[in-house]
Design a protein around this motif. Structure first.
Motif, PDB file in Angstrom:
ATOM      1  N   TRP A 153      52.226  15.578 110.568  1.00 20.70           N
ATOM      2  CA  TRP A 153      52.477  14.443 111.459  1.00 20.70           C
ATOM      3  C   TRP A 153      52.082  14.742 112.896  1.00 20.70           C
ATOM      4  CZ3 TRP A 153      55.817  15.284 115.526  1.00 20.70           C
ATOM      5  CH2 TRP A 153      56.643  16.405 115.428  1.00 20.70           C
ATOM      6  N   HIS A 154      52.005  16.019 113.277  1.00 17.85           N
ATOM      7  CA  HIS A 154      51.649  16.384 114.647  1.00 17.85           C
ATOM      8  C   HIS A 154      50.201  16.853 114.697  1.00 17.85           C
ATOM      9  CE1 HIS A 154      51.805  20.683 113.562  1.00 17.85           C
ATOM     10  NE2 HIS A 154      52.788  20.295 112.771  1.00 17.85           N
ATOM     11  N   ALA A 155      49.577  16.723 115.873  1.00 12.67           N
ATOM     12  CA  ALA A 155      48.176  17.118 116.020  1.00 12.67           C
ATOM     13  C   ALA A 155      48.027  18.623 116.198  1.00 12.67           C
ATOM     14  CB  ALA A 155      47.544  16.386 117.204  1.00 12.67           C
ATOM     15  N   ASP A 156      48.973  19.256 116.905  1.00 12.00           N
ATOM     16  CA  ASP A 156      48.879  20.684 117.177  1.00 12.00           C
ATOM     17  C   ASP A 156      50.252  21.189 117.609  1.00 12.00           C
ATOM     18  OD1 ASP A 156      49.112  19.866 119.932  1.00 12.00           O
ATOM     19  OD2 ASP A 156      46.955  19.489 119.909  1.00 12.00           O
ATOM     20  N   ARG A 177      56.079  11.254 109.887  1.00  3.78           N
ATOM     21  CA  ARG A 177      56.562  11.299 111.260  1.00  3.78           C
ATOM     22  C   ARG A 177      58.087  11.307 111.259  1.00  3.78           C
ATOM     23  NH1 ARG A 177      52.444  11.094 114.612  1.00  3.78           N
ATOM     24  NH2 ARG A 177      53.876  11.227 116.377  1.00  3.78           N
ATOM     25  N   PRO A 178      58.695  12.018 112.223  1.00  8.62           N
ATOM     26  CA  PRO A 178      60.155  12.095 112.264  1.00  8.62           C
ATOM     27  C   PRO A 178      60.791  10.710 112.379  1.00  8.62           C
ATOM     28  CG  PRO A 178      59.178  13.728 113.713  1.00  8.62           C
ATOM     29  CD  PRO A 178      58.060  12.843 113.253  1.00  8.62           C
ATOM     30  N   LEU A 238      62.584  15.156 108.358  1.00  9.25           N
ATOM     31  CA  LEU A 238      62.663  16.276 109.285  1.00  9.25           C
ATOM     32  C   LEU A 238      61.382  16.418 110.097  1.00  9.25           C
ATOM     33  CD1 LEU A 238      64.341  19.084 107.125  1.00  9.25           C
ATOM     34  CD2 LEU A 238      65.422  17.426 108.654  1.00  9.25           C
ATOM     35  N   ALA A 239      61.533  17.006 111.281  1.00  7.21           N
ATOM     36  CA  ALA A 239      60.374  17.279 112.140  1.00  7.21           C
ATOM     37  C   ALA A 239      59.839  18.677 111.868  1.00  7.21           C
ATOM     38  CB  ALA A 239      60.765  17.135 113.606  1.00  7.21           C
ATOM     39  N   ARG A 240      59.732  19.038 110.580  1.00 13.27           N
ATOM     40  CA  ARG A 240      59.157  20.323 110.218  1.00 13.27           C
ATOM     41  C   ARG A 240      57.650  20.306 110.468  1.00 13.27           C
ATOM     42  NH1 ARG A 240      61.071  24.571 110.484  1.00 13.27           N
ATOM     43  NH2 ARG A 240      59.582  25.412 108.993  1.00 13.27           N
ATOM     44  N   PRO A 241      57.063  21.432 110.889  1.00 10.66           N
ATOM     45  CA  PRO A 241      55.622  21.445 111.176  1.00 10.66           C
ATOM     46  C   PRO A 241      54.758  21.081 109.977  1.00 10.66           C
ATOM     47  CG  PRO A 241      56.684  23.378 112.106  1.00 10.66           C
ATOM     48  CD  PRO A 241      57.708  22.706 111.246  1.00 10.66           C
ATOM     49  N   GLU A 242      55.194  21.452 108.758  1.00  9.58           N
ATOM     50  CA  GLU A 242      54.365  21.189 107.584  1.00  9.58           C
ATOM     51  C   GLU A 242      54.544  19.782 107.029  1.00  9.58           C
ATOM     52  OE1 GLU A 242      58.219  22.995 105.971  1.00  9.58           O
ATOM     53  OE2 GLU A 242      56.897  23.225 107.713  1.00  9.58           O
ATOM     54  N   THR A 296      72.539   3.861 114.473  1.00  8.95           N
ATOM     55  CA  THR A 296      71.409   4.381 115.248  1.00  8.95           C
ATOM     56  C   THR A 296      70.144   4.424 114.406  1.00  8.95           C
ATOM     57  OG1 THR A 296      72.914   5.781 116.509  1.00  8.95           O
ATOM     58  CG2 THR A 296      70.578   6.321 116.619  1.00  8.95           C
ATOM     59  N   ILE A 297      69.045   3.987 114.996  1.00  9.89           N
ATOM     60  CA  ILE A 297      67.714   4.156 114.409  1.00  9.89           C
ATOM     61  C   ILE A 297      66.845   4.850 115.449  1.00  9.89           C
ATOM     62  CG2 ILE A 297      65.652   3.011 113.524  1.00  9.89           C
ATOM     63  CD1 ILE A 297      67.384   0.752 112.541  1.00  9.89           C
ATOM     64  N   HIS A 298      66.192   5.924 115.050  1.00  8.32           N
ATOM     65  CA  HIS A 298      65.324   6.667 115.961  1.00  8.32           C
ATOM     66  C   HIS A 298      64.018   6.999 115.253  1.00  8.32           C
ATOM     67  CE1 HIS A 298      63.641  10.661 117.053  1.00  8.32           C
ATOM     68  NE2 HIS A 298      63.600  10.090 118.231  1.00  8.32           N
ATOM     69  N   THR A 299      62.915   6.898 115.983  1.00 12.52           N
ATOM     70  CA  THR A 299      61.624   7.273 115.424  1.00 12.52           C
ATOM     71  C   THR A 299      60.752   7.852 116.519  1.00 12.52           C
ATOM     72  OG1 THR A 299      59.758   6.518 114.064  1.00 12.52           O
ATOM     73  CG2 THR A 299      60.508   5.045 115.822  1.00 12.52           C
ATOM     74  N   ASP A 300      59.642   8.468 116.109  1.00 14.73           N
ATOM     75  CA  ASP A 300      58.675   9.029 117.049  1.00 14.73           C
ATOM     76  C   ASP A 300      57.375   8.258 116.907  1.00 14.73           C
ATOM     77  OD1 ASP A 300      57.557  11.206 118.830  1.00 14.73           O
ATOM     78  OD2 ASP A 300      56.269  11.415 117.079  1.00 14.73           O
ATOM     79  N   PHE A 301      56.849   7.757 118.023  1.00 19.45           N
ATOM     80  CA  PHE A 301      55.597   7.001 117.985  1.00 19.45           C
ATOM     81  C   PHE A 301      54.410   7.941 118.098  1.00 19.45           C
ATOM     82  CE2 PHE A 301      58.547   3.696 119.601  1.00 19.45           C
ATOM     83  CZ  PHE A 301      58.358   2.780 118.587  1.00 19.45           C
TER      84      PHE A 301
END
Length: 309
Positions: A52-55, A275-276, A267-271, A304-309
């Motif tokens: 989900w992340h670029a780097d 997206r979290p 989860l915001a795990r690297p693998e 609560t609702i939370h997300t990452d754009f």
């Protein structure tokens, strides 16, 4: 006749070579390293091949956020059916250098958020929503990621405003709330970002100094938080998530703000390839996190609702 005879003799003068078959080489088939696709065969429907992340810098930018706090630069909605606190924000690395394969990097970036608090009530027998307070936040940061550790030096600002259609606007004068500060933030990942894991645990601490403050500063400002999560059915599956946070704003008359979250999400795990995201229940205690009302005692439990754009 002589021409035909000379052509025939010329052809007979050159040896005739039989065509030989090209030998077939029995080469082994190339094998694709499985590390290139760590989640292949285990992905859930709708998930992506790429993380989900670029780097490492983008992963660290998200990792240093504390979504449990409404004034953190991340996007979320909190509501108890009567009150609606909505925050839109993010932390974005702009310059990245020193990247390697071991989750090490330097980055410089900006963050910002806007939080609006709305209340549902009746006026003249009609249902209406009033925007009570509006908080604007922004900051600049320098981050060093060294695997398990993330270090961030940041300068931040928050200003709070009582909106003129608030039921409280005519009852009392709006407070002057305008704060600038420096802070050092450190995050420790118990589970290494280089390891593949179904569970996650990390801690974050911060200490800072308010150098411009209305109301008067009561330095230092500080904070501490912890996040735990466990995936229920392997990579990219739904996870149970729990967080706890406490923030001391360092402002005279403003008590520490406590929050605790329990819910489910990704989860915001690297693998991870998702997206979290998370949703659940958050409980708040201490001073009201709406800074115009910081003198009020906050007892607020919200979906609560939370997300990452």
């Amino acid at each position: 006749m002589l021409i035909r005879l000379s052509l025939l003799l010329t052809l007979l003068a050159f040896p005739v070579f039989a065509e030989e078959e090209t030998p077939k080489l029995d080469l082994p088939k190339a094998e694709i390293p499985q590390d290139l696709f760590p989640n292949e065969g285990k992905r859930r429907p709708g998930s992506r091949l790429r993380p989900w992340h670029a780097d490492a810098a983008e992963w660290a930018a998200y990792r240093t956020q504390r979504p449990g706090m409404p004034t953190d630069p991340s996007s979320k909605i909190l509501t108890d059916g009567q009150r609606y606190d909505i925050t839109i924000g993010n932390r974005i690395p702009l310059l990245i250098w020193g990247l390697d394969d071991g989750f090490k990097s330097w980055s410089f970036g900006l963050d910002g958020a806007m939080m609006a608090s709305l209340s549902r009530y009746k006026k003249d027998g009609k249902l209406t929503f009033a925007t009570e307070t509006f908080d604007g936040m922004f900051g600049a940061f320098l981050t060093r990621t060294t695997g398990r550790w993330i270090w961030m030096a940041r300068t931040g600002h928050v200003s709070a405003h009582l909106v003129d259609n608030s039921p409280d606007y005519l009852k009392a004068d709006p407070l002057a709330y305008n704060v600038f500060w420096y802070e050092l933030v450190s995050t420790f990942n118990v589970v290494s970002p280089e390891a593949k894991s179904d569970w996650d645990l990390y801690f974050q601490g911060s200490v800072g100094w308010n150098y411009v403050a209305l109301p008067q500063a009561n330095n230092p400002r500080s904070g501490f938080g912890a996040t735990y999560g466990h995936q229920l059915n392997g990579p990219d599956s739904l996870a149970l998530i729990a967080t706890a946070d406490v923030v001391r704003p360092g402002i005279t008359g403003q008590k520490p703000i406590y929050s605790a979250f329990l819910g489910a999400g990704f989860l915001a795990r690297p693998e991870s390839t998702r997206r979290p995201f998370r949703m659940g229940v958050t409980a708040f205690r201490g001073s009201d996190h709406r800074n115009q009302y910081f003198t009020r005692r906050n007892k607020f439990a919200a979906f609560t609702i939370h997300t990452d754009f």
